[in-house]
Design an enzyme around this catalytic site. Structure first.
Site, PDB file in Angstrom:
ATOM      1  N   CYS A 128     -17.030  -7.758   6.453  1.00 30.98           N
ATOM      2  CA  CYS A 128     -18.197  -8.844   5.917  1.00 30.98           C
ATOM      3  C   CYS A 128     -17.142  -9.673   5.059  1.00 30.98           C
ATOM      4  CB  CYS A 128     -18.128  -7.674   4.934  1.00 30.98           C
ATOM      5  SG  CYS A 128     -20.482  -8.713   4.204  1.00 30.98           S
TER       6      CYS A 128
ATOM      7  N   GLN B 220      -5.243 -16.215  -4.750  1.00 29.24           N
ATOM      8  CA  GLN B 220      -5.445 -17.157  -3.837  1.00 29.24           C
ATOM      9  C   GLN B 220      -5.201 -17.361  -2.489  1.00 29.24           C
ATOM     10  OE1 GLN B 220      -7.420 -19.189  -5.913  1.00 29.24           O
ATOM     11  NE2 GLN B 220      -6.683 -18.459  -7.968  1.00 29.24           N
TER      12      GLN B 220
ATOM     13  N   TYR C 299      -9.941  -8.763 -12.617  1.00 30.25           N
ATOM     14  CA  TYR C 299      -9.532  -8.005 -11.314  1.00 30.25           C
ATOM     15  C   TYR C 299      -8.509  -7.565 -11.303  1.00 30.25           C
ATOM     16  CZ  TYR C 299      -8.672  -7.618  -6.576  1.00 30.25           C
ATOM     17  OH  TYR C 299      -7.859  -7.178  -4.680  1.00 30.25           O
TER      18      TYR C 299
ATOM     19  N   TYR D 234      -0.061 -22.843  -6.723  1.00 24.74           N
ATOM     20  CA  TYR D 234      -0.845 -22.258  -7.675  1.00 24.74           C
ATOM     21  C   TYR D 234       0.371 -21.393  -8.530  1.00 24.74           C
ATOM     22  CZ  TYR D 234      -5.209 -22.627  -5.648  1.00 24.74           C
ATOM     23  OH  TYR D 234      -6.868 -22.727  -4.737  1.00 24.74           O
TER      24      TYR D 234
ATOM     25  N   GLU E 125      -1.188  -8.205  -6.019  1.00 26.56           N
ATOM     26  CA  GLU E 125      -2.247  -8.348  -5.923  1.00 26.56           C
ATOM     27  C   GLU E 125      -1.302 -10.653  -7.006  1.00 26.56           C
ATOM     28  OE1 GLU E 125      -4.748  -7.683  -6.018  1.00 26.56           O
ATOM     29  OE2 GLU E 125      -4.585  -5.800  -5.249  1.00 26.56           O
TER      30      GLU E 125
ATOM     31  N   ASP F 100     -14.048  -9.040  -7.022  1.00 21.62           N
ATOM     32  CA  ASP F 100     -13.520 -10.502  -6.011  1.00 21.62           C
ATOM     33  C   ASP F 100     -14.171 -11.198  -5.238  1.00 21.62           C
ATOM     34  OD1 ASP F 100     -12.668  -9.336  -4.360  1.00 21.62           O
ATOM     35  OD2 ASP F 100     -11.191  -9.345  -4.074  1.00 21.62           O
TER      36      ASP F 100
ATOM     37  N   ARG G 109       0.935  -1.959  -0.111  1.00 25.37           N
ATOM     38  CA  ARG G 109       0.004   0.173   0.048  1.00 25.37           C
ATOM     39  C   ARG G 109       1.344   1.585   0.059  1.00 25.37           C
ATOM     40  NH1 ARG G 109      -5.396  -2.035   3.008  1.00 25.37           N
ATOM     41  NH2 ARG G 109      -6.349  -3.145   1.732  1.00 25.37           N
TER      42      ARG G 109
HETATM   43  S1  SF4 Z   1     -24.713  -6.037   7.903  1.00 27.07           S
HETATM   44 FE1  SF4 Z   1     -22.894  -7.770   7.792  1.00 27.07          FE
HETATM   45  S2  SF4 Z   1     -23.201  -9.001   6.069  1.00 27.07           S
HETATM   46 FE2  SF4 Z   1     -24.580  -6.366   6.413  1.00 27.07          FE
HETATM   47  S3  SF4 Z   1     -22.386  -5.323   4.652  1.00 27.07           S
HETATM   48 FE3  SF4 Z   1     -22.593  -5.433   7.178  1.00 27.07          FE
HETATM   49  S4  SF4 Z   1     -21.171  -7.508   7.918  1.00 27.07           S
HETATM   50 FE4  SF4 Z   1     -21.822  -7.425   5.869  1.00 27.07          FE
END
Ligand code: SF4
Length: 353
Positions: A188, A40, A116, A80, A35, A134, A23
Site C-alpha cells: 500500500c 526519515q 513510534y 537529520y 528505527e 508511523d 530483523r
Molecule cells: S486495496 Fe489498495 S489502497 Fe486498499 S489496502 Fe490494499 S493496496 Fe492499500
C-alpha cells in the site's frame, strides 16, 4: 480471535516480509539503532548505514564511549543529524542507568525516542503489546477504513493510535508491527499501491469509493523556506579552513567551510564586494578567486538551500579572519560534514587534490 484485517496482514507478511539485517534479533540496542536510522530514511539508503554503524558500535557501551565527532562521521550523508546526537546522548544515559530500560515508559524517556520508536523497540525486543503508528500505518489504515480525519490533527492522531492498538495482535506484536510496516512500504505504497493483488482489496473502503489517491488526508502544508549559502574553500598551501556549526540551526555540530549567507540570490561580483566577505578576508592577500559552483540546490525537509562555492588561494601561512580550524586538505575526510559540503569537497579535490 484475530481481526480479519490482522489475519490477512500476517498471512501477507509470511509470504512477502523483507529480510533485513535488523530483523531476526531481539537486541533492543540494534532495533533502536535501526528505527532511528529509518525515521526519515528509506530502507535502501539506511541499509548500509546501519551495517557500518553496528559494525563500529556493536553495543550501547561502544556507542556511549565514542567521541561525538566519530558518531557524526558514521551518520554523515544521512541527514537529520539531531537523530545521531540524541542517539549518542541516550546511549550514555543507558550506560549510566546500567542497561536498556525494559518498560515502554522507560524506553520512551530516552532522548530522541518518540511513541513510534518506543513501540517498535518494546514490541520487537520485549514482545510488549504496543502498536507502531508511523506514515505507513496512517496510510494503510486511512485507506482500508476510508478515514478522512487529517493524520496531523490532534483528533486524527488519537484516532489512528487507538485503531492501530485495536488491530494489533497481542500474541505477536513484533510480527504484527513489522508486517504493517512492510505492507505500507511494499503493497500500500504512497503513489502506486498494488490494489489488484492486495489481500485486503475486498474490504478496502478507499478502493471501493475511489479515494485511494486522496487518503490519507493532511491538514497542514509544510512551509518551505529558501536560504542562500556561499561557501569558500580556502587554500593556504596544503591547508584549508573549516568550523563546527553551533546550536540553534541546521547541521548542528557538523563541520563546514567558511560561509557567507545572504537573504536572496546575489551575483558573484556583489558577493565578493559584500561586507560579510570583506570581513572574512580583511587584511588577507587573496591571490586568486575561482567559482567552483554557481548554484547547487539542496533540498531539506522544510528548507531549500541554494549554495555556491568559491575556491580562494591565499599565501602559505596566512589565516582567514574568524574562529576557524586550520586543517590539512588530506585530513578533511576525518570531519563529519553535511552532504552539500561533501559535494563541494569532491568537486574541488578531484580537480586539484
Ligand atoms: S486495496 Fe489498495 S489502497 Fe486498499 S489496502 Fe490494499 S493496496 Fe492499500
Amino acid at each position: 480471535m484475530k481481526h480479519p484485517f490482522t489475519e490477512k496482514l500476517l498471512a501477507w507478511y509470511a509470504e512477502n516480509g523483507r529480510t533485513l539485517p535488523w530483523r531476526g534479533t531481539t537486541d533492543p540496542y540494534r532495533i533502536w539503532v535501526s528505527e532511528i536510522i529509518l525515521q526519515q530514511t528509506r530502507v535502501a539508503q539506511g541499509y548500509d548505514y546501519y551495517c557500518r554503524f553496528v559494525e563500529r558500535f556493536p553495543d550501547v557501551q561502544s556507542l556511549a564511549a565514542a567521541h561525538e565527532d566519530e558518531v557524526m562521521r558514521y551518520w554523515q550523508g544521512l541527514g537529520y543529524y539531531s537523530r545521531a546526537r540524541n542517539l549518542h546522548a541516550a546511549a550514555r544515559e543507558v550506560v549510566r542507568l546500567g542497561g536498556m530500560p525494559r518498560t515502554y515508559e522507560g524506553v520512551r524517556k530516552l532522548k530522541g525516542v518518540g511513541d513510534y520508536t518506543a513501540a517498535a523497540i518494546c514490541s520487537i525486543a520485549y514482545g510488549l503489546p504496543y502498536a507502531v503508528v508511523d506514515g505507513n500505518v496512517y496510510r494503510v489504515l486511512a485507506r482500508w477504513m476510508g478515514i478522512e480525519e487529517p493524520i496531523d490533527s490532534t483528533a486524527g492522531k488519537k484516532l489512528f493510535a487507538q485503531l492501530a492498538q485495536e488491530l494489533l495482535d497481542p500474541q505477536q506484536p513484533s510480527r504484527y508491527n513489522q508486517a504493517i510496516m512492510d505492507f505500507g512500504a511494499l503493497q500500500c505504497t504512497p503513489t502506486a499501491p498494488d490494489c489488484l493483488f492486495c489481500p485486503l482489496n475486498d474490504s478496502c473502503v478507499a478502493l471501493h469509493t475511489g479515494k485511494v489517491d486522496r487518503l490519507p488526508v493532511k491538514e497542514k502544508k509544510t512551509k518551505v523556506t529558501h536560504r542562500y549559502f556561499h561557501y569558500f574553500f580556502v587554500r593556504a598551501a596544503d591547508y584549508t579552513f573549516i568550523y563546527k556549526r553551533g546550536p540553534g540551526d541546521i547541521w548542528q555540530h557538523l563541520y563546514e567551510l567558511p560561509l557567507v549567507e545572504t537573504d536572496g540570490p546575489v551575483e558573484e561580483g556583489r558577493l565578493l564586494e559584500s561586507e560579510a566577505y570583506r570581513r572574512l578576508v580583511d587584511g588577507v592577500q587573496v591571490l586568486s578567486v575561482r567559482q567552483v559552483a554557481a548554484e547547487v540546490k539542496h533540498v531539506l525537509s522544510h528548507r531549500v538551500i541554494h549554495a555556491s562555492c568559491h575556491e580562494l588561494l591565499i599565501p602559505p601561512g596566512a589565516r582567514l579572519n574568524g574562529d576557524f580550524l586550520k586543517v590539512s586538505t588530506a585530513d578533511l575526510q576525518n570531519f563529519a560534514v553535511p552532504r552539500l559540503v561533501s559535494h563541494f569537497f569532491s568537486l574541488i579535490l578531484t580537480q586539484n587534490p
